[in-house]
Design an enzyme around this catalytic site. Sequence first.
Site, PDB file in Angstrom:
ATOM      1  N   ALA A 183      38.535  50.279  39.845  1.00  0.00           N
ATOM      2  CA  ALA A 183      38.155  51.547  39.211  1.00  0.00           C
ATOM      3  C   ALA A 183      37.089  52.141  40.117  1.00  0.00           C
ATOM      4  CB  ALA A 183      37.605  51.316  37.817  1.00  0.00           C
TER       5      ALA A 183
ATOM      6  N   THR B  86      32.644  48.959  29.965  1.00  0.00           N
ATOM      7  CA  THR B  86      32.549  48.513  31.363  1.00  0.00           C
ATOM      8  C   THR B  86      31.840  49.635  32.116  1.00  0.00           C
ATOM      9  OG1 THR B  86      34.604  49.556  32.103  1.00  0.00           O
ATOM     10  CG2 THR B  86      34.805  47.318  31.239  1.00  0.00           C
TER      11      THR B  86
ATOM     12  N   TYR C  68      41.745  62.209  28.535  1.00  0.00           N
ATOM     13  CA  TYR C  68      42.161  60.949  29.183  1.00  0.00           C
ATOM     14  C   TYR C  68      43.686  60.917  29.392  1.00  0.00           C
ATOM     15  CZ  TYR C  68      41.999  56.192  30.795  1.00  0.00           C
ATOM     16  OH  TYR C  68      42.111  55.088  31.597  1.00  0.00           O
TER      17      TYR C  68
ATOM     18  N   LYS D 145      47.475  57.483  35.855  1.00  0.00           N
ATOM     19  CA  LYS D 145      48.115  56.339  35.191  1.00  0.00           C
ATOM     20  C   LYS D 145      49.641  56.509  35.163  1.00  0.00           C
ATOM     21  CE  LYS D 145      44.396  53.908  34.233  1.00  0.00           C
ATOM     22  NZ  LYS D 145      44.083  52.735  35.070  1.00  0.00           N
TER      23      LYS D 145
ATOM     24  N   GLY E 191      39.188  44.007  42.585  1.00  0.00           N
ATOM     25  CA  GLY E 191      38.283  44.519  41.541  1.00  0.00           C
ATOM     26  C   GLY E 191      37.763  43.364  40.704  1.00  0.00           C
ATOM     27  N   ALA E 192      37.379  42.260  41.400  1.00  0.00           N
ATOM     28  CA  ALA E 192      37.111  40.984  40.720  1.00  0.00           C
ATOM     29  C   ALA E 192      35.684  40.807  40.227  1.00  0.00           C
ATOM     30  CB  ALA E 192      37.437  39.831  41.682  1.00  0.00           C
TER      31      ALA E 192
ATOM     32  N   THR F 131      33.613  42.792  38.135  1.00  0.00           N
ATOM     33  CA  THR F 131      33.181  43.259  36.808  1.00  0.00           C
ATOM     34  C   THR F 131      34.413  43.549  35.938  1.00  0.00           C
ATOM     35  OG1 THR F 131      33.104  45.542  37.634  1.00  0.00           O
ATOM     36  CG2 THR F 131      31.018  44.376  37.605  1.00  0.00           C
ATOM     37  N   GLY F 132      34.185  43.785  34.663  1.00  0.00           N
ATOM     38  CA  GLY F 132      35.210  44.301  33.761  1.00  0.00           C
ATOM     39  C   GLY F 132      36.465  43.446  33.664  1.00  0.00           C
TER      40      GLY F 132
ATOM     41  N   TYR G  41      45.569  52.478  30.251  1.00  0.00           N
ATOM     42  CA  TYR G  41      44.938  52.766  28.960  1.00  0.00           C
ATOM     43  C   TYR G  41      45.624  53.976  28.325  1.00  0.00           C
ATOM     44  CZ  TYR G  41      41.530  53.681  25.361  1.00  0.00           C
ATOM     45  OH  TYR G  41      40.948  53.891  24.138  1.00  0.00           O
TER      46      TYR G  41
HETATM   47  P1  NAI Z   1      34.913  48.142  36.352  1.00  0.00           P
HETATM   48  O1  NAI Z   1      34.094  49.298  36.764  1.00  0.00           O
HETATM   49  O2  NAI Z   1      34.283  47.126  35.453  1.00  0.00           O
HETATM   50  O3  NAI Z   1      35.451  47.349  37.645  1.00  0.00           O
HETATM   51  C1  NAI Z   1      35.909  47.983  38.795  1.00  0.00           C
HETATM   52  C2  NAI Z   1      36.074  46.979  39.916  1.00  0.00           C
HETATM   53  O4  NAI Z   1      36.602  47.681  41.068  1.00  0.00           O
HETATM   54  C3  NAI Z   1      34.765  46.325  40.390  1.00  0.00           C
HETATM   55  O5  NAI Z   1      35.013  44.980  40.746  1.00  0.00           O
HETATM   56  C4  NAI Z   1      34.417  47.119  41.666  1.00  0.00           C
HETATM   57  O6  NAI Z   1      33.624  46.402  42.602  1.00  0.00           O
HETATM   58  C5  NAI Z   1      35.821  47.347  42.202  1.00  0.00           C
HETATM   59  N1  NAI Z   1      35.913  48.445  43.172  1.00  0.00           N
HETATM   60  C6  NAI Z   1      35.661  49.765  42.987  1.00  0.00           C
HETATM   61  N2  NAI Z   1      35.880  50.451  44.131  1.00  0.00           N
HETATM   62  C7  NAI Z   1      36.286  49.549  45.063  1.00  0.00           C
HETATM   63  C8  NAI Z   1      36.669  49.623  46.425  1.00  0.00           C
HETATM   64  N3  NAI Z   1      36.697  50.780  47.079  1.00  0.00           N
HETATM   65  N4  NAI Z   1      36.985  48.472  47.056  1.00  0.00           N
HETATM   66  C9  NAI Z   1      36.949  47.271  46.427  1.00  0.00           C
HETATM   67  N5  NAI Z   1      36.629  47.152  45.125  1.00  0.00           N
HETATM   68  C10 NAI Z   1      36.297  48.267  44.457  1.00  0.00           C
HETATM   69  O7  NAI Z   1      36.255  48.733  35.719  1.00  0.00           O
HETATM   70  P2  NAI Z   1      37.222  48.302  34.528  1.00  0.00           P
HETATM   71  O8  NAI Z   1      36.864  49.069  33.313  1.00  0.00           O
HETATM   72  O9  NAI Z   1      37.370  46.838  34.443  1.00  0.00           O
HETATM   73  O10 NAI Z   1      38.595  48.946  35.075  1.00  0.00           O
HETATM   74  C11 NAI Z   1      39.583  48.225  35.753  1.00  0.00           C
HETATM   75  C12 NAI Z   1      40.945  48.798  35.412  1.00  0.00           C
HETATM   76  O11 NAI Z   1      41.172  48.630  33.993  1.00  0.00           O
HETATM   77  C13 NAI Z   1      41.073  50.308  35.699  1.00  0.00           C
HETATM   78  O12 NAI Z   1      42.377  50.582  36.165  1.00  0.00           O
HETATM   79  C14 NAI Z   1      40.885  50.923  34.317  1.00  0.00           C
HETATM   80  O13 NAI Z   1      41.490  52.189  34.192  1.00  0.00           O
HETATM   81  C15 NAI Z   1      41.577  49.881  33.443  1.00  0.00           C
HETATM   82  N6  NAI Z   1      41.255  49.928  32.021  1.00  0.00           N
HETATM   83  C16 NAI Z   1      39.937  49.978  31.602  1.00  0.00           C
HETATM   84  C17 NAI Z   1      39.650  50.079  30.249  1.00  0.00           C
HETATM   85  C18 NAI Z   1      38.238  50.125  29.732  1.00  0.00           C
HETATM   86  O14 NAI Z   1      38.031  50.494  28.563  1.00  0.00           O
HETATM   87  N7  NAI Z   1      37.258  49.750  30.497  1.00  0.00           N
HETATM   88  C19 NAI Z   1      40.736  50.105  29.228  1.00  0.00           C
HETATM   89  C20 NAI Z   1      42.056  49.945  29.789  1.00  0.00           C
HETATM   90  C21 NAI Z   1      42.297  49.907  31.128  1.00  0.00           C
END
Ligand code: NAI
Length: 373
Positions: free
Chosen positions: A117, A254, A213, A222, A25-26, A28-29, A203
């Site tokens: 995600a 994100t 949530y 989670k 998941g490298a 974004t975010g 989260y």
């Molecule tokens: P994001 O949407 O920015 O990033 C998701 C990443 O997963 C991207 O790199 C995307 O390409 C990759 N991805 C999605 N499906 C895929 C697949 N089938 N194969 C390969 N890569 C795949 O998400 P974000 O917000 O950074 O979330 C990441 C984690 O952080 C999640 O577990 C989320 O629940 C957690 N989190 C997020 C918070 C927020 O406020 N955004 C707060 C606390 C935790």
Amino acid sequence: MQQQIDYVKSKGPIKDGPKNALILGASTGFGLASRITAAYGSGAKTIGVFFERPSEPDRLGTAGWYNTAGFHAAAKRDGLYAKSINGDAFSDEVKRQVIDLIKADLKQVDLVVYSLASPRRTHPRTGAVHKSCLKPTGTKTYVSKTVDTDNSVIVPVAIEPATEQEITDTVAVMGGEDWEMWIEALNAAGVLAPGATTIAYDYIGPEVTWDVYHHGTIGRAKIHLRQTAKRLDAQLKAHGYGRALISVNKALVTQASSAIPVVPLYISSLYKIMKAKGIHEGTIEQIQRLFATQLYNGNSVNFDSEGRARIDDWEMRPDVQEEVKKIWPQITTENLRTITDYDSYETEFLKLFGFGLPGIDYDADVEPHVTLE
Ligand code: NAI
């Protein structure tokens, strides 16, 4: 990308940090911030996995594609190893590709960040397609308000409780099963270094979002993620290897969080309050702090009572949450931009896609096709 790199560099080196990092998941975010922190805080070689649409001549790719192209270019310039695999991380095929790449280039990885995600997952054993949803569990319809970000107006929201199948599906997508499959595959292939760390992100958030949530379908996923962490941690320790951790992170803009009802409005309120107190952070500040003050640098994890690292500590400070509670009932379309920091929400959202940055001529013709160097 460059702003995040500059931030990590400005904070100085993170000692005893990762040397070879695999980030799932490298693009974004939080995953992208983890990759940048590992590379620019500790000089780590990084392999990134993500699911993005690549650019083509005359056709734009997705934002994460360009983020990664930017990261690769910067890493090359700065003499840092960076390779990426664009594909479905849930599949056996991508796991195989990653293992082959580690064997060929790095031999072993000592950090595995699990930051996927996704709205869906095709199960590699059964072939079933599981779709995640954001709904309450139990019997009560969730009723609240949110901001319609297309029109910048406050609208009521009512979400019916999930069915048992929807809960199971969400756990299958966003729970820990795939994380466990990754660690098992890496371990079985002998590419997990002794003492390796693996970490996934969690989260909790404020009570106003709990029904949808923390106590909702994603909250169930989670719980599964946390249970998986405990199991993986015991397994890694039994093998003389490292540790499996959960870090609870702050709510941030994100692509994933913008899809959650209520969360954009909560984030707008939170930004206003945390900025006024001088404690606002973005993804890069969060992950740099996690690595520098808990995971590495001679420090140890400041576990909570459930064994999780917490970098949502400033978000969850009682004085911050008291203020959220106070302004939440007062928010209307008319005062949205004054009592909350919705302007920053919009700015941050546009920034995810490269818009609104100073010094960029958005009218200039550009070549949309960019390859990963
Ligand atoms: P994001 O949407 O920015 O990033 C998701 C990443 O997963 C991207 O790199 C995307 O390409 C990759 N991805 C999605 N499906 C895929 C697949 N089938 N194969 C390969 N890569 C795949 O998400 P974000 O917000 O950074 O979330 C990441 C984690 O952080 C999640 O577990 C989320 O629940 C957690 N989190 C997020 C918070 C927020 O406020 N955004 C707060 C606390 C935790």
